[in-house]
Design an enzyme around this catalytic site. Sequence first.
Site, short mmCIF file in Angstrom:
data_model
loop_
_atom_site.label_atom_id
_atom_site.label_comp_id
_atom_site.label_asym_id
_atom_site.label_seq_id
_atom_site.Cartn_x
_atom_site.Cartn_y
_atom_site.Cartn_z
N GLY A 116 0.81 -1.20 0.00
CA GLY A 116 0.00 0.00 0.00
C GLY A 116 0.85 1.26 0.00
N SER A 117 0.38 2.28 0.69
CA SER A 117 1.02 3.59 0.62
C SER A 117 2.40 3.66 1.27
CB SER A 117 0.11 4.66 1.24
OG SER A 117 -1.02 4.87 0.43
N THR A 118 2.78 2.65 2.06
CA THR A 118 4.15 2.67 2.60
C THR A 118 5.17 2.63 1.47
OG1 THR A 118 4.24 0.25 2.85
CG2 THR A 118 3.47 1.54 4.75
N PHE A 119 4.76 2.10 0.30
CA PHE A 119 5.69 2.00 -0.82
C PHE A 119 5.91 3.35 -1.49
CE2 PHE A 119 7.40 -0.08 -4.75
CZ PHE A 119 8.34 -0.87 -4.11
N LYS A 120 5.15 4.35 -1.09
CA LYS A 120 5.38 5.70 -1.62
C LYS A 120 6.74 6.25 -1.21
CE LYS A 120 0.45 6.70 -1.97
NZ LYS A 120 -0.74 7.28 -1.34
#
Length: 500
Positions: free
Chosen positions: A226-230
């Site tokens: 999810g957004s942790t990969f941003k």
Amino acid sequence: MNRPIQKVALACIIMVVALLANATYVQVFKADKLRSDTRNSRVLLDEYARQRGVIVAADGTVLAESIPTDNRFKYLRRYPTDPKAFSPVTGYFSFVYRADRGIEYAEDSILNGNDDRLFTQRFMDMFSGRDPRGGNVVTTIDPNLQRVAYRELTNAGCDGPCRGAVVALEPSTGKILAMASTPSYDPNALATQDFGQAEKAWEKYNAEDNGDPMTNRAIDALYPPGSTFKVVTTATALKAGLTPDVRLTAASQIQLPDSTATLSNDSGSTCPGSTNGTVSLTQAFEYSCNTAFAQLMTEKVPGNASEEFTSTAKQFGVGEDPPGIPMDVAKSTVGDIGNDKAALAQSAIGQRDVRLTVLENAEIAATVANGGVRMRPYVVDKLQTADLRTISTTAPSAFNRPLTADQADQITDMMVKSEQNTANAQAGIASKTGTAEHSDTSEGGETPYAWYIAFSPSSNARIAVAVIIENGNRGQNSYGGLAAAPIGRAVMNAYAGGAR
């Protein structure tokens, strides 16, 4: 000598040579394979007749030991310290099921005394008439931190028993300070010399409806981040020459390139703080705006954005064959993006085919915390003889530098702002949450995976964490900031000297 006798003699010589050759092959070339064969009960009996080495935490707390018995097996393997909390680290050693998890498996040759590095010890034991002994394994695990991680996972708000994991790393060295996974199991139930009870425990732990407690979710399971990969997406943009001030769309929804599909922000609203319909990369990171990151990768990154994205991810370790810690770790991946811009947009927000272990996500946070230098993670600090003589020590080593110090500082600043925009934010933490969809159907509606990665932003960051909760009790509202963040903060606070 007549001819028939010559033929018989020659045949006998050939058979003797063949017999000697086969015996040599079996005893020399196949010895290790036969010794490690799970069907070889003689080896197991021999191992149970010797004192297997201990596994200890960083402070000397005994996690696994062998104690004398009065039956035909001279020793019983025992896990005396919070066995369910530490089983993802120790694994188990069982006469029935051998050792196939954790340190018990990864360092089996040291623990059972067969490792070549223990030759001197074996010789001295034989010379002195002492029973052979195994070597010891000293881990990097902080036992107090491990207990906190396990307790917080167990007591988190979940739909049923919590399924999740925590990994805590020391950014400057790569030491694994904690590696917890729930639900867990008691390795003593498998190590028992009551084989009937061991079989019952095995069946219970492997029952389909029991939550798979023997899976170490920290290193064996793969999840969409999810957004942790941003963090990785932002690193790609910075490495490509873009700045934190680059302007991106604040739209609540955009159409994916070359596709009829659309992508929306989690809240379904316009990205906060916009000016003339745009936000900066820093704002997009702070508020985790999906549409902005999709545009960032499909329109703003110069050159071949897919190659840049995949290359940066690989520099962080995603897609590489992971080295053992020494336990085997599942291989993280960004998937096959190719020239599909719609796939690139979805991958940029940690969806589509992107899959990480919890350990890998902790490494990403630790790399930013360490000024852009990625260290090799490890859980074995040193190996010892039974007499506590050190035979091997793990020295910290760097894989590479995915980020410059300035780029790491820029991402750190974004992560500090992200933390302050998270529920119950805490000062002195740089973090990124993630709420990852994972349904195999187009309908969706499942409880998302809740993520939290974080570290303390200082010139000497001492700890980085990654947390995942699979089954938060808020249904589709089980966001990373609500389900996973409290666990990560509790672990970090405990290491900083807070309540344990």
